[in-house]
Design an enzyme around this catalytic site. Structure first.
Site, PDB file in Angstrom:
ATOM      1  N   ARG A  54       0.845  -1.205   0.000  1.00  0.00           N
ATOM      2  CA  ARG A  54       0.000   0.000   0.000  1.00  0.00           C
ATOM      3  C   ARG A  54       0.875   1.248   0.000  1.00  0.00           C
ATOM      4  NH1 ARG A  54      -1.934   1.795   4.567  1.00  0.00           N
ATOM      5  NH2 ARG A  54      -2.434  -0.252   5.422  1.00  0.00           N
ATOM      6  N   TYR A 106     -16.808  15.076 -16.847  1.00  0.00           N
ATOM      7  CA  TYR A 106     -17.175  13.689 -16.611  1.00  0.00           C
ATOM      8  C   TYR A 106     -18.233  13.606 -15.506  1.00  0.00           C
ATOM      9  CZ  TYR A 106     -16.713   8.765 -15.587  1.00  0.00           C
ATOM     10  OH  TYR A 106     -16.981   7.449 -15.373  1.00  0.00           O
ATOM     11  N   ASP A 178      -7.702  17.659 -15.695  1.00  0.00           N
ATOM     12  CA  ASP A 178      -7.970  16.263 -16.050  1.00  0.00           C
ATOM     13  C   ASP A 178      -7.570  16.110 -17.519  1.00  0.00           C
ATOM     14  OD1 ASP A 178      -9.120  13.882 -16.959  1.00  0.00           O
ATOM     15  OD2 ASP A 178     -10.812  13.991 -15.566  1.00  0.00           O
ATOM     16  N   LYS A 203      -8.573   4.838 -19.731  1.00  0.00           N
ATOM     17  CA  LYS A 203      -8.908   5.251 -21.081  1.00  0.00           C
ATOM     18  C   LYS A 203      -7.706   5.082 -22.025  1.00  0.00           C
ATOM     19  CE  LYS A 203     -12.646   6.136 -18.830  1.00  0.00           C
ATOM     20  NZ  LYS A 203     -13.051   7.443 -18.352  1.00  0.00           N
TER      21      LYS A 203
HETATM   22  C1  LIG Z   1     -13.505   7.926 -17.069  1.00  0.00           C
HETATM   23  C2  LIG Z   1     -13.134   9.264 -16.635  1.00  0.00           C
HETATM   24  C3  LIG Z   1     -12.900   9.550 -15.282  1.00  0.00           C
HETATM   25  C4  LIG Z   1     -13.085   8.498 -14.207  1.00  0.00           C
HETATM   26  O1  LIG Z   1     -12.158   7.463 -14.333  1.00  0.00           O
HETATM   27  P1  LIG Z   1     -12.412   5.941 -13.861  1.00  0.00           P
HETATM   28  O2  LIG Z   1     -11.149   5.273 -14.209  1.00  0.00           O
HETATM   29  O3  LIG Z   1     -13.605   5.446 -14.631  1.00  0.00           O
HETATM   30  O4  LIG Z   1     -12.699   5.985 -12.406  1.00  0.00           O
HETATM   31  C5  LIG Z   1     -12.495  10.832 -14.944  1.00  0.00           C
HETATM   32  N1  LIG Z   1     -12.343  11.790 -15.885  1.00  0.00           N
HETATM   33  C6  LIG Z   1     -12.560  11.549 -17.195  1.00  0.00           C
HETATM   34  C7  LIG Z   1     -12.367  12.645 -18.185  1.00  0.00           C
HETATM   35  C8  LIG Z   1     -12.964  10.292 -17.614  1.00  0.00           C
HETATM   36  O5  LIG Z   1     -13.196  10.057 -18.909  1.00  0.00           O
END
Ligand SMILES: *Cc1c(COP(=O)(O)O)cnc(C)c1O
Length: 385
Positions: A54, A106, A178, A203
């Site tokens: 962890r 998101y 992000d 992604k």
């Molecule tokens: C999918 C996504 C998230 C969240 O990510 P997870 O891996 O599904 O928890 C946050 N920001 C954006 C822009 C995303 O496409």
């Protein structure tokens, strides 16, 4: 901190080799999966540098150093999901703090802020961060950060990362970006002045729709310490195997991004000519409102496209008829996916706000994959006809 990263400039090479490039102990080209919860202490008050997974794990550490090197930052952290990464970043703030957030973002992030953190006294304002006047108007005495997505999700609005970073510095605020949609291959917010970059590694970085992951990169020592403290205290760390999958995904990031973007440009231009398509949102179209800012801050446009179809029955028709393109949530992987934001990714956002943003019941979002573009075009043609 990085072996390859500091010497080799080209992204194409850096993604392939990651931070260490190989396991120094054995020479293994693929960094081993250290599937161990704990590590033997050589003696009292002694440590190999690893005590408990962890806190730190060699496989996760290679991923953390790799994403830091790619974002041109100093410290990387890997979390179990993108949402866990967002949540760790929110822990930097205290009750009474105000955060200015992109209004088009998101849905899960919106839900986390509104349904969880607002209960703990954090205040969020949602504004069009592609509009500088709206950003200024939203500022309050207790404003502590900007949290933006650019291009935004799903309307593809582009915010000026340099301008917002400058404003944040003047005001002693943090700028959080992000960067999931463009990845460091196309856009590196820290180089433009941002303080914190985060990703859903699920992604493009993973790229194969097979793993969930979240990543954060910072330059500042104190921010890094605070985030590491949250990471080890809350425990939402990325598992060794999942860290390895993201590392493996990153090796092909450059070729995937190039191919996906190339397909996306062709598809966006084709969609524009379709009678059943009313409007196309793709940052790479010169008529896109954010085209110039995008060119000034990113080296590519990515492969996310949103479009309005003529009416709601067409939405149902397209989602039923697609064969190559898969009707599924998520984005960024090698498979092309089509999403219906109003009922899927953005269902957590109230209808009234959604409609104001343009996330209506005729909007579809396409994450373009690496398939043959002619197969994708034929699939869209038969489903839109
Ligand atoms: C999918 C996504 C998230 C969240 O990510 P997870 O891996 O599904 O928890 C946050 N920001 C954006 C822009 C995303 O496409």
């Amino acid at each position: 901190m990085t072996n390859i990263g500091n010497e080799v400039k080209s992204m194409n090479t850096r993604v392939v080799h990651g931070c260490k490039g190989y396991d120094p102990q054995t020479g293994a080209i693929s960094i081993p999966i250290y599937q161990s919860a704990t590590f033997r202490h050589p003696g009292l008050y002694q440590s190999t540098g690893y005590d408990y997974s962890r806190l730190q794990n060699p496989t996760r550490e290679e991923l953390e150093n790799t994403i830091a090197a790619l974002e041109n930052g100093r410290y990387g952290l890997a979390f179990s999901t993108g949402m866990a990464a967002v949540s760790a970043v929110v822990h930097l703030f205290s009750p009474g703090d105000h955060i200015i957030v992109s209004d088009d973002l998101y849905g899960g992030t919106y839900r986390l802020f509104e349904e969880i953190y607002s209960k703990y006294g954090l205040e969020f304002s949602y504004v069009d961060t592609s509009n500088p006047d709206e950003i200024i108007k939203a500022l309050k005495v207790n404003s502590k950060a900007f949290f933006i997505e650019t291009p935004s999700n799903p309307m593809m609005k582009v915010a000026d990362i340099r301008a917002i970073s400058k404003l944040a510095k003047e005001r002693g605020m943090l700028h959080i970006v992000d960067n999931t949609f463009l990845t460091p291959y196309y856009q590196r917010p820290l180089e433009l002045g941002a303080d914190i970059v985060l990703h859903s590694g699920t992604k493009y970085l993973g790229g194969h729709n097979d793993t969930l992951a979240g990543l954060v990169v910072v330059n500042d020592d104190i921010l890094s310490e605070k985030l590491k403290f949250t990471q080890k205290s809350e425990g939402a760390v990325l598992a060794p195997f999942d860290s390895w999958l993201i590392l493996r995904g990153i090796k092909t990031l450059a070729v995937r991004m190039e191919r996906q973007q190339q397909n996306a440009i062709q598809i966006a231009n084709w969609l524009k000519t379709q009678k059943n398509v009313l409007k196309v949102f793709y940052v790479g179209l010169p008529e896109h409102e954010g085209y110039e800012i995008s060119k000034a801050q990113a080296s590519g446009f990515g492969a996310m496209i949103s479009f309005y179809v003529r009416d709601k029955t067409l939405v149902e028709q397209v989602l039923e008829r697609v064969k190559v393109i898969i009707f599924a949530e998520s984005l960024g992987g090698v498979e092309s996916l089509i999403t219906y934001p109003a009922v899927q990714t953005h269902a957590a956002i109230p209808e009234e706000i959604r409609n104001k943003l343009g996330v209506t019941d005729t909007l579809l979002r396409l994450s373009v994959g690496i398939e043959d573009v002619n197969d994708l075009l034929a699939d869209l043609e038969q489903s839109l006809a």
